[in-house]
Design an enzyme around this catalytic site. Structure first.
Site, PDB file in Angstrom:
ATOM      1  N   TRP A   1       0.893  -1.159   0.000  1.00  0.00           N
ATOM      2  CA  TRP A   1       0.000   0.000   0.000  1.00  0.00           C
ATOM      3  C   TRP A   1       0.928   1.205   0.000  1.00  0.00           C
ATOM      4  O   TRP A   1       1.662   1.431   0.965  1.00  0.00           O
ATOM      5  CB  TRP A   1      -0.889   0.003   1.240  1.00  0.00           C
ATOM      6  CG  TRP A   1      -1.925   1.082   1.188  1.00  0.00           C
ATOM      7  CD1 TRP A   1      -3.105   1.056   0.514  1.00  0.00           C
ATOM      8  CD2 TRP A   1      -1.874   2.359   1.849  1.00  0.00           C
ATOM      9  NE1 TRP A   1      -3.791   2.232   0.702  1.00  0.00           N
ATOM     10  CE2 TRP A   1      -3.057   3.051   1.522  1.00  0.00           C
ATOM     11  CE3 TRP A   1      -0.955   2.976   2.685  1.00  0.00           C
ATOM     12  CZ2 TRP A   1      -3.349   4.330   1.995  1.00  0.00           C
ATOM     13  CZ3 TRP A   1      -1.231   4.260   3.156  1.00  0.00           C
ATOM     14  CH2 TRP A   1      -2.418   4.910   2.806  1.00  0.00           C
TER      15      TRP A   1
ATOM     16  N   GLU B   1     -22.380   5.651   9.194  1.00  0.00           N
ATOM     17  CA  GLU B   1     -21.768   4.390   8.777  1.00  0.00           C
ATOM     18  C   GLU B   1     -22.273   3.991   7.377  1.00  0.00           C
ATOM     19  O   GLU B   1     -21.509   3.501   6.549  1.00  0.00           O
ATOM     20  CB  GLU B   1     -22.066   3.304   9.831  1.00  0.00           C
ATOM     21  CG  GLU B   1     -21.754   1.875   9.443  1.00  0.00           C
ATOM     22  CD  GLU B   1     -20.293   1.608   9.086  1.00  0.00           C
ATOM     23  OE1 GLU B   1     -19.427   2.462   9.314  1.00  0.00           O
ATOM     24  OE2 GLU B   1     -20.036   0.517   8.531  1.00  0.00           O
TER      25      GLU B   1
ATOM     26  N   LYS C   1     -19.901   3.339   4.138  1.00  0.00           N
ATOM     27  CA  LYS C   1     -19.889   2.076   3.385  1.00  0.00           C
ATOM     28  C   LYS C   1     -20.105   2.340   1.909  1.00  0.00           C
ATOM     29  O   LYS C   1     -19.420   1.817   1.050  1.00  0.00           O
ATOM     30  CB  LYS C   1     -20.990   1.166   3.947  1.00  0.00           C
ATOM     31  CG  LYS C   1     -20.741  -0.275   4.045  1.00  0.00           C
ATOM     32  CD  LYS C   1     -19.720  -0.780   5.013  1.00  0.00           C
ATOM     33  CE  LYS C   1     -18.678   0.133   5.514  1.00  0.00           C
ATOM     34  NZ  LYS C   1     -17.994  -0.168   6.704  1.00  0.00           N
TER      35      LYS C   1
ATOM     36  N   LYS D   1      -6.842  -2.395   4.392  1.00  0.00           N
ATOM     37  CA  LYS D   1      -7.676  -2.696   5.550  1.00  0.00           C
ATOM     38  C   LYS D   1      -7.023  -2.326   6.881  1.00  0.00           C
ATOM     39  O   LYS D   1      -7.651  -1.771   7.753  1.00  0.00           O
ATOM     40  CB  LYS D   1      -8.036  -4.183   5.553  1.00  0.00           C
ATOM     41  CG  LYS D   1      -9.075  -4.478   6.618  1.00  0.00           C
ATOM     42  CD  LYS D   1      -9.879  -5.684   6.305  1.00  0.00           C
ATOM     43  CE  LYS D   1     -10.998  -5.870   7.290  1.00  0.00           C
ATOM     44  NZ  LYS D   1     -12.120  -4.959   7.114  1.00  0.00           N
TER      45      LYS D   1
HETATM   46  C1  F6R Z   1     -14.550   1.136   6.829  1.00  0.00           C
HETATM   47  C2  F6R Z   1     -13.333   0.598   7.382  1.00  0.00           C
HETATM   48  C3  F6R Z   1     -12.417   1.506   8.098  1.00  0.00           C
HETATM   49  C4  F6R Z   1     -11.990   0.893   9.436  1.00  0.00           C
HETATM   50  C5  F6R Z   1     -10.929   1.759  10.118  1.00  0.00           C
HETATM   51  C6  F6R Z   1     -10.551   1.238  11.486  1.00  0.00           C
HETATM   52  O1  F6R Z   1     -15.306   0.146   6.223  1.00  0.00           O
HETATM   53  O2  F6R Z   1     -13.055  -0.558   7.274  1.00  0.00           O
HETATM   54  O3  F6R Z   1     -12.973   2.768   8.285  1.00  0.00           O
HETATM   55  O4  F6R Z   1     -13.115   0.758  10.229  1.00  0.00           O
HETATM   56  O5  F6R Z   1      -9.792   1.817   9.315  1.00  0.00           O
HETATM   57  O6  F6R Z   1      -9.999  -0.024  11.395  1.00  0.00           O
HETATM   58  P1  F6R Z   1      -9.829  -0.953  12.656  1.00  0.00           P
HETATM   59  O7  F6R Z   1     -11.199  -1.263  13.144  1.00  0.00           O
HETATM   60  O8  F6R Z   1      -9.106  -2.140  12.155  1.00  0.00           O
HETATM   61  O9  F6R Z   1      -9.071  -0.178  13.678  1.00  0.00           O
END
Ligand code: F6R
Length: 606
Positions: free
Chosen positions: A74, A482, A486, A601
Site C-alpha cells: 500500500w 456508517e 460504506k 484494511k
Molecule cells: C470502513 C473501514 C475503516 C476501518 C478503520 C478502522 O469500512 O473498514 O474505516 O473501520 O480503518 O480499522 P480498525 O477497526 O481495524 O481499527
C-alpha cells in the site's frame, strides 16, 4: 498496510509466498513481489498491481527455491510501480518492509555512494543494511540490528541475503509480524491467516524484537542483540474463515455471516434466563466498575461509528455516566483531559490501527485503564490493553468493515449493561437490553433472508447517481454516518451522513437530481420528527430510499420495510440493510468491492 510473508523450509517457496500474499492482499494491493534463494542467482519477481499479476510471473519462472520473502504494497513513499515494489534489492540484501522510515531523507544523504533506483524509504534501509553487512565478519542479523538502531519510524521487515541463503531475519517496531513454527519450516507473516495449512503455532514478535529464522530454528533477540525468550502461542484461524465459500465476494459473505458471528460475540456473555450480560476479561473488580464515571470510546472509521452508536446505549443504560467518542487520528494530538474515574474503550477490528494504538499508549501512560474491543486475536492493541474483549467476529477480509461493526456495538452494549448492573440499575430496564441483544442475531438473519433480493433490485436503480445523503436521528444518526461511509468506499459515490435535524441547517441546499437520499425512519417516539425531515426532502424533489420498520404509508421513491421486534437495537438491523444496499450498488457499478481503490484494511501508518 502492506503485507509481508517469508518462508524457509522444505517446500517450493514461490507458491507458498504467493498464496500467503493473496491472503494479505487486504493490507494493500498497489504492487506485489517476491524473491527466492536457491541455486544460482536469487529470483526477484515484482509487478505493479495485484498479487494475481505476480502469480502469472511465478507461473513462468517456476523455481524450486525453498527460501524467500514477499510483499504486497500500500503505497506511502513513491507511486505504485514496479520500481517501487518490494522486495528492494541492494548489493547482498533483499528486504520487504511494512511501515515508514521517517528519517529516510537524512539516511539517504549519508548513503551517497549508493544510486537509488526507487522513490521509497525502504530502499534506504536496504542500502543501510547492505553497507553494514559489507564489514568484516558481520552476520546478517548483526547488520540488521545495527541498521535498525539508526532508524526512526515504524517497521515490520524481513531480510534475506544470498550470502546466508538458509536464513530470514525479521524484525518489528510498530508493524505486526508473527513467526509460524512448522515441522521443518518457518514462516513470517503480517497476520496469522498466512500460517493456515502450515502450522498452528506462532510467536508474536513484540516491538523492538528481531527473529533469526531457519527451517529448523527461531532465535529471538532485542535490538541490543540480547536473547529474548520466545512464547509460542496457538493460533485459531480455520481455512473456511479465509475463503469465500461460494460467495462472489468476501464482502457479501461477511454481511451474510453476521447472525453466526454475532452469536459468537454474544455466546456465554448474554444469558437472558439469568438476566445477565457480562464480559469476562475486563480485569476490573466490581468496585472498580462501580466507580467508573466517564467512558471515552476511541476508534477510526467504522469502529468510531460503532463507538458512537454504543455511546447512546451507554448513556441510556447508566445514569451517572458521561460518555465521549473520539476519532483516534485527532484525539492523539489534542490536549485532552480525562476526568477522575475514567476508562477508555479502544475499538478496532484489526487491532493494528496506528492512530488508535497511539491513543491507547498515551491514555495508558496517564494511568487510565484501557479496555480493548478488538476482533483480531493476538493483535497489538489486544496485547497492549489492560483488559477487554475479543468480539469474535472471525477474520474480516473484505476491506470494508461490516460484521465487525455489528459485533463491536453489541460488545460495547454488554459492557454498558455490566456497568449498569455493577452500579445497581433496575433489573427491568436492563432486561430489555439483554433480551434485545439475545434476539439480535435472529433478527439480522430474518432481514438477510427476506430482504436481500429486494435490496438488490432497489440498488440497481441508484447506481448511476453521483451523490447520496444518509439521514437518521438519535441512534440512527451514527448508523447514517456508517451507511454513508460504506457506500462511498465501495461504490465511489460521494456520500454524507447527517443528523436528520441538521438538514435544514445546510445540507438541504444540495438536493437535486444527482442525489439520492437514504432516510432511516424508525417507528418510535421520534418517528414524526424524522418524517418532518422526510417531507422537507420530498417537497424538494428528493429521490428517497426509506429504510423503516413502520407500517405507515411513507411516500418514498423506494421503500425497504424491515420487520423487527427490536426497539433500542433496531438501528443495528437497519445498518445491515444499508450494507446490502452499498454492496449491490458497488456490484452494479462493476467495482472491485473487496479491494476498493486507494484503500487498505489494516492502517498501520499515520
Ligand atoms: C470502513 C473501514 C475503516 C476501518 C478503520 C478502522 O469500512 O473498514 O474505516 O473501520 O480503518 O480499522 P480498525 O477497526 O481495524 O481499527
Amino acid at each position: 498496510m502492506c503485507g509481508i510473508v517469508g518462508y524457509v523450509g522444505n517446500k517450493h517457496a514461490q507458491d507458498i509466498l504467493v498464496t500467503g500474499l493473496k491472503r494479505l492482499e487486504y493490507r494493500g494491493y498497489d504492487s506485489a513481489g517476491i524473491v527466492t534463494l536457491g541455486k544460482g542467482e536469487p529470483t526477484l519477481l515484482r509487478t505493479k498491481g495485484k498479487v494475481a499479476g505476480l502469480g502469472s510471473l511465478v507461473a513462468k519462472s517456476k523455481r524450486s527455491d525453498m527460501v524467500g520473502i514477499g510483499h504486497t504494497r500500500w503505497a506511502t513513499h513513491g507511486v505504485p510501480s514496479e520500481a517501487n515494489a518490494h522486495p528492494h534489492h541492494v548489493g547482498n540484501i533483499f528486504l520487504v518492509h511494512n511501515g515508514i522510515i521517517e528519517n529516510y531523507k537524512e539516511l539517504r544523504e549519508e548513503l551517497k555512494s549508493h544510486t537509488f533506483v526507487s522513490e521509497t524509504d525502504t530502499e534506504v534501509l536496504a542500502a543501510l543494511i547492505d553497507e553494514l553487512y559489507q564489514r568484516k565478519d558481520v552476520k546478517l542479523e548483526d547488520a540488521v540490528t545495527q541498521a535498525l538502531k539508526l532508524v526512526v519510524g515504524t517497521f515490520g521487515i524481513a531480510v534475506v541475503s544470498p550470502k546466508e541463503p538458509g536464513k530470514i531475519v525479521a524484525a518489528r517496531q510498530g508493524s505486526p509480524l508473527i513467526v509460524g513454527i512448522g515441522k521443518g519450516e518457518t514462516l513470517i507473516a503480517s497476520d496469522a491467516s498466512v500460517l493456515v495449512g502450515h502450522t498452528d503455532e506462532a510467536i508474536y514478535l513484540n516491538d523492538g524484537e528481531l527473529a533469526v529464522c531457519t527451517a529448523e530454528n527461531v532465535e529471538l533477540m532485542d535490538l541490543a542483540s540480547q536473547p529474548v525468550s520466545a512464547k509460542v502461542e496457538k493460533i485459531e484461524v480455520d481455512m473456511a474463515a479465509i475463503q469465500k465459500q461460494g460467495y462472489d465476494h468476501f464482502l457479501l459473505k461477511e454481511i451474510m455471516e453476521q447472525p453466526t458471528t454475532l452469536r459468537s460475540t454474544l455466546s456465554g456473555r448474554v444469558v437472558p434466563e439469568e438476566h445477565r450480560a457480562q464480559l469476562g476479561g475486563l480485569n476490573l473488580t466490581e468496585d472498580e466498575l462501580r466507580s467508573i464515571e466517564h467512558v471515552v470510546i476511541i476508534g477510526c472509521g467504522t469502529a468510531y461509528y460503532a463507538g458512537l452508536l454504543a455511546s447512546y446505549y451507554l448513556e441510556q443504560l447508566v445514569d451517572d455516566l458521561t460518555v465521549e467518542v473520539q476519532v483516534a487520528s485527532e484525539y492523539r494530538y489534542r490536549s485532552f483531559h480525562l476526568p477522575k474515574n475514567s476508562v477508555a474503550l479502544i475499538v478496532s477490528q484489526s487491532g493494528e490501527t496506528a492512530d488508535t494504538l497511539a491513543c491507547l499508549r498515551e491514555i495508558k501512560r496517564r494511568g487510565v485503564p484501557v479496555l480493548g474491543v478488538v476482533n483480531a486475536v493476538g493483535s497489538t492493541i489486544a496485547r497492549e490493553v489492560d483488559g477487554g474483549v475479543y468480539v469474535h467476529a472471525g477474520p474480516e477480509i473484505s476491506v470494508a468493515s461490516t460484521k465487525a461493526f455489528t459485533s463491536q456495538v453489541s460488545a460495547m452494549t454488554i459492557f454498558g449493561v455490566q456497568l449498569a448492573q455493577a452500579k445497581g440499575a433496575g433489573l427491568k430496564e436492563l432486561d430489555e437490553f439483554i433480551e434485545e441483544l439475545a434476539l439480535l442475531p435472529e433478527e439480522i438473519e430474518n432481514v438477510l433472508q427476506t430482504k436481500r433480493e429486494e435490496v438488490e433490485k432497489i440498488a440497481k436503480q441508484y447506481a448511476t447517481y453521483e451523490h447520496a445523503l444518509f439521514l437518521g436521528r438519535d441512534t440512527l444518526f451514527p448508523v447514517a454516518l456508517e451507511g454513508a461511509l460504506k457506500l462511498k468506499e465501495i461504490s465511489y459515490i460521494q456520500a454524507e451522513g447527517y443528523a436528520t435535524g441538521e438538514l435544514k441547517h445546510g445540507p438541504i441546499a444540495l438536493i437535486d437530481d444527482k442525489f439520492f437520499e437514504v432516510m432511516l425512519l424508525q417507528d418510535n417516539w421520534l418517528f414524526d420528527k424524522s418524517m418532518s425531515g422526510f417531507e422537507e426532502v420530498n417537497a424538494r424533489g428528493g429521490h428517497i430510499v426509506a429504510i423503516t420498520n413502520s407500517k405507515k404509508d411513507i411516500p418514498a421513491e423506494s421503500i425497504i420495510r424491515v420487520e423487527t421486534k427490536l426497539d433500542m437495537l433496531a438501528p443495528v438491523v437497519f445498518n445491515v440493510v444499508q450494507q446490502l444496499l452499498a454492496y449491490y450498488i458497488a456490484v452494479e457499478k462493476g467495482n472491485d468491492v473487496d479491494q476498493p481503490r486507494n484503500l487498505a484494511k489494516s492502517v498501520t501508518v499515520e
